[in-house]
Design a protein around this motif. Structure first.
Motif, PDB file in Angstrom:
ATOM      1  N   UNK A 236     -21.583  -7.330  45.388  1.00  0.00           N
ATOM      2  CA  UNK A 236     -20.409  -7.471  46.132  1.00  0.00           C
ATOM      3  C   UNK A 236     -19.456  -6.281  45.827  1.00  0.00           C
ATOM      4  N   UNK A 237     -19.383  -5.921  44.489  1.00  0.00           N
ATOM      5  CA  UNK A 237     -18.639  -4.658  44.378  1.00  0.00           C
ATOM      6  C   UNK A 237     -19.000  -3.632  45.196  1.00  0.00           C
ATOM      7  N   UNK A 238     -20.052  -3.257  45.123  1.00  0.00           N
ATOM      8  CA  UNK A 238     -20.860  -2.201  45.944  1.00  0.00           C
ATOM      9  C   UNK A 238     -20.694  -2.134  47.313  1.00  0.00           C
ATOM     10  N   UNK A 239     -20.719  -3.345  47.927  1.00  0.00           N
ATOM     11  CA  UNK A 239     -20.092  -3.711  49.211  1.00  0.00           C
ATOM     12  C   UNK A 239     -18.842  -3.444  49.374  1.00  0.00           C
ATOM     13  N   UNK A 240     -17.940  -3.837  48.530  1.00  0.00           N
ATOM     14  CA  UNK A 240     -16.382  -3.592  48.721  1.00  0.00           C
ATOM     15  C   UNK A 240     -16.149  -2.465  48.702  1.00  0.00           C
TER      16      UNK A 240
ATOM     17  N   UNK B  44     -15.319  -8.588  48.744  1.00  0.00           N
ATOM     18  CA  UNK B  44     -15.991  -7.435  49.279  1.00  0.00           C
ATOM     19  C   UNK B  44     -15.012  -7.565  51.007  1.00  0.00           C
ATOM     20  N   UNK B  45     -14.013  -7.270  50.922  1.00  0.00           N
ATOM     21  CA  UNK B  45     -13.150  -7.423  52.364  1.00  0.00           C
ATOM     22  C   UNK B  45     -13.904  -6.448  53.234  1.00  0.00           C
ATOM     23  N   UNK B  46     -13.608  -6.670  54.716  1.00  0.00           N
ATOM     24  CA  UNK B  46     -13.869  -5.854  55.687  1.00  0.00           C
ATOM     25  C   UNK B  46     -13.065  -4.565  55.829  1.00  0.00           C
ATOM     26  N   UNK B  47     -13.282  -3.492  56.294  1.00  0.00           N
ATOM     27  CA  UNK B  47     -12.451  -2.500  56.514  1.00  0.00           C
ATOM     28  C   UNK B  47     -11.146  -2.501  56.920  1.00  0.00           C
ATOM     29  N   UNK B  48     -11.077  -3.405  58.006  1.00  0.00           N
ATOM     30  CA  UNK B  48      -9.794  -3.774  58.734  1.00  0.00           C
ATOM     31  C   UNK B  48      -8.823  -4.673  57.852  1.00  0.00           C
ATOM     32  N   UNK B  49      -9.302  -5.420  56.967  1.00  0.00           N
ATOM     33  CA  UNK B  49      -8.541  -5.921  56.159  1.00  0.00           C
ATOM     34  C   UNK B  49      -7.916  -5.137  55.055  1.00  0.00           C
TER      35      UNK B  49
ATOM     36  N   UNK C 259     -14.843 -10.538  40.705  1.00  0.00           N
ATOM     37  CA  UNK C 259     -14.985  -9.056  41.145  1.00  0.00           C
ATOM     38  C   UNK C 259     -15.929  -9.198  42.437  1.00  0.00           C
ATOM     39  N   UNK C 260     -15.560  -8.287  43.319  1.00  0.00           N
ATOM     40  CA  UNK C 260     -14.627  -7.115  43.134  1.00  0.00           C
ATOM     41  C   UNK C 260     -13.063  -7.597  43.468  1.00  0.00           C
TER      42      UNK C 260
END
Length: 214
Positions: free
Chosen positions: A22-26, A199-204, A185-186
């Motif tokens: 999820x850190x990579x996704x984030x 791992x929030x969405x870009x919009x967040x 984390x992240x």
């Protein structure tokens, strides 16, 4: 808070572990948010260590076996299916082959790289994520770490990693400062005050940039 380009500056402190998917996704979502906001903001991103499993063996164990034992067969299969789907959404193939293990040396190297510039540090974090999650490489392996460092232009990595004490105090200080205050984390801190978990969405991220800039 302004800089010579007249754009507002957004400082991000990111706490993560190099074996946290999820850190990579984030990170990928953060990259997208920064690209979409580049006309309005400049960014400084600093990476700080977190160790999901500090007692993990340095020699590494098979990734699939480790997670089957940790979560059980059914939960492991559900997790792998979910992560594969998420990674495909980012244009990546989630690789469960290879070894997992202790991440201390990767954090030592990431912290060391930060002294040569935040862009190099950010590039190294990206390279290690790609190595581990899409190429089945073990980032506890010194050769893998050296190849990643060389690829992104981190100088002196071989000499630095040769002594296991190099950078250890700094990593421990970073862990004490950043990792002890959070539960997972992240974790993102924006301009020292706005915090986001997961791992929030870009919009967040983009909304958080706006809030932090005011």
């Amino acid at each position: 808070m302004a800089n010579p380009s007249m754009k507002k500056l957004i400082r991000l402190d990111v706490v993560s572990d190099t074996v946290c998917p999820w850190c990579f996704v984030g990170k990928r979502n953060l990259n997208k948010a920064m690209a979409l906001s580049s006309n309005e903001f400049d960014f400084e991103v600093r990476w700080h260590p977190y160790m999901l499993n500090p007692s993990a063996p340095r020699e590494g164990v098979k990734k699939s076996e480790f997670y089957r034992q940790k979560f059980g067969v059914h939960q492991f299969e559900r997790m792998m299916s979910r992560m594969s789907e998420v990674f495909r959404g980012l244009g990546l193939e989630y690789d469960t082959s290879g070894l997992t293990g202790n991440t201390l040396d990767s954090h030592r190297l990431i912290t060391f790289s930060g002294h040569q510039g935040l862009e190099k540090q950010n590039a190294l974090v990206e390279e290690l994520f790609v190595n581990y999650f899409t190429q089945g490489k073990y980032i506890g392996d010194r050769q893998v770490l050296l190849e990643a460092a060389n690829k992104v232009g981190v100088a002196g990595a071989a000499e630095f990693l040769e002594d296991p004490k190099n950078g250890l105090d700094e990593v421990n200080e970073e862990l004490a400062k950043h990792a002890t205050r959070i539960n997972g984390v992240p974790h993102f801190v924006i301009n020292g005050k706005h915090q986001l978990n997961g791992a929030q969405a870009p919009e967040v991220f983009m909304r958080a940039f706006q809030a932090a800039s005011k």
